[in-house]
Design an enzyme around this catalytic site. Structure first.
Site, PDB file in Angstrom:
ATOM      1  N   ASP A 116      -7.084  -1.291  -4.534  1.00 38.62           N
ATOM      2  CA  ASP A 116      -8.149  -0.917  -3.596  1.00 38.62           C
ATOM      3  C   ASP A 116      -9.036   0.171  -4.200  1.00 38.62           C
ATOM      4  O   ASP A 116     -10.260   0.152  -4.044  1.00 38.62           O
ATOM      5  CB  ASP A 116      -7.555  -0.403  -2.280  1.00 38.62           C
ATOM      6  CG  ASP A 116      -6.739  -1.452  -1.558  1.00 38.62           C
ATOM      7  OD1 ASP A 116      -7.047  -2.645  -1.711  1.00 38.62           O
ATOM      8  OD2 ASP A 116      -5.794  -1.074  -0.843  1.00 38.62           O
ATOM      9  N   ASP A 150       0.854  -1.192   0.000  1.00 36.09           N
ATOM     10  CA  ASP A 150       0.000   0.000   0.000  1.00 36.09           C
ATOM     11  C   ASP A 150       0.888   1.239   0.000  1.00 36.09           C
ATOM     12  O   ASP A 150       1.986   1.219   0.556  1.00 36.09           O
ATOM     13  CB  ASP A 150      -0.914   0.020   1.226  1.00 36.09           C
ATOM     14  CG  ASP A 150      -1.929  -1.108   1.211  1.00 36.09           C
ATOM     15  OD1 ASP A 150      -2.402  -1.455   0.114  1.00 36.09           O
ATOM     16  OD2 ASP A 150      -2.253  -1.646   2.288  1.00 36.09           O
TER      17      ASP A 150
END
Length: 201
Positions: A179, A145
């Site tokens: 995401d 991430d």
């Protein structure tokens, strides 16, 4: 939307997702960050579990989670194929393609990154295909991430009940392109529900 166009959407999302992840993984130390704007930062973190950092305990927990993701992606893939076959509205197939691409992008991390990269630390940057082998076994990789939008980070005004005068930050989660694709796909399905599912409306 045709199957060909759906595949193009999936490939584009996967390319952007994986290129950004590989770049961050091989150029940033763990938790290293770069401020782009006051509200936008690039922050390298690794997620061992589900969304929001929720984890299943132990190595078997990680394996179960990865296998669940694989089963889920098969279901989403069938949903996409069935929607194209039934000539469903373009907005529906587009959203499913985004969701599929996002889910598949994170599955790549979970399945392969453990064997493709060395361990990322706050001191050392990971290397691709290290001679000593990866940091984990297959199916036990961590999801990369790097995007964080903190729209507010400060002290709340004193006049606000209960929380006045306390530190507050709004939108702290760190996420990735995959995401984002999932979130956008779900958001568009909600907004354009009647167009996506005309028979039900």
């Amino acid at each position: 939307m045709s199957l060909k166009k759906s595949i193009i959407v999936i490939i584009l999302v996967l390319l952007i997702d994986q290129i950004s992840k590989i770049y961050i993984k091989t150029n940033f130390a763990l938790h290293e960050e770069v401020s782009v704007f006051s509200w936008f930062r690039i922050v390298f973190v690794e997620n061992k579990g589900m969304a929001w950092g929720v984890e299943l305990p132990g190595s078997y927990g990680k394996l179960v989670l990865t296998l669940f993701r694989l089963v889920a992606i098969c279901g989403i893939g069938y949903w996409l194929y069935d929607s194209v076959k039934k000539n469903s509205p373009a907005i529906l197939t587009f959203c499913i393609a985004l969701i599929f691409a996002g889910a598949f992008g994170n599955i790549i991390d979970s399945v392969f990154y453990g064997v493709l990269f060395s361990q990322s630390t706050q001191i050392e940057v990971a290397t691709f295909l290290p001679e000593a082998g990866g940091y984990e076994t297959i199916f036990h990789g961590k999801v990369v991430d790097m995007i964080q939008f903190t729209f507010y980070d400060g002290i709340l005004p004193e006049w606000i009940p209960i929380w006045g005068g306390e530190h507050f930050s709004f939108f702290d989660p760190v996420f990735n392109i995959a995401d984002s694709a999932i979130s956008i796909g779900v958001f568009l399905l909600i907004v354009f529900y009647k167009k996506a599912f005309p028979k039900h409306s």
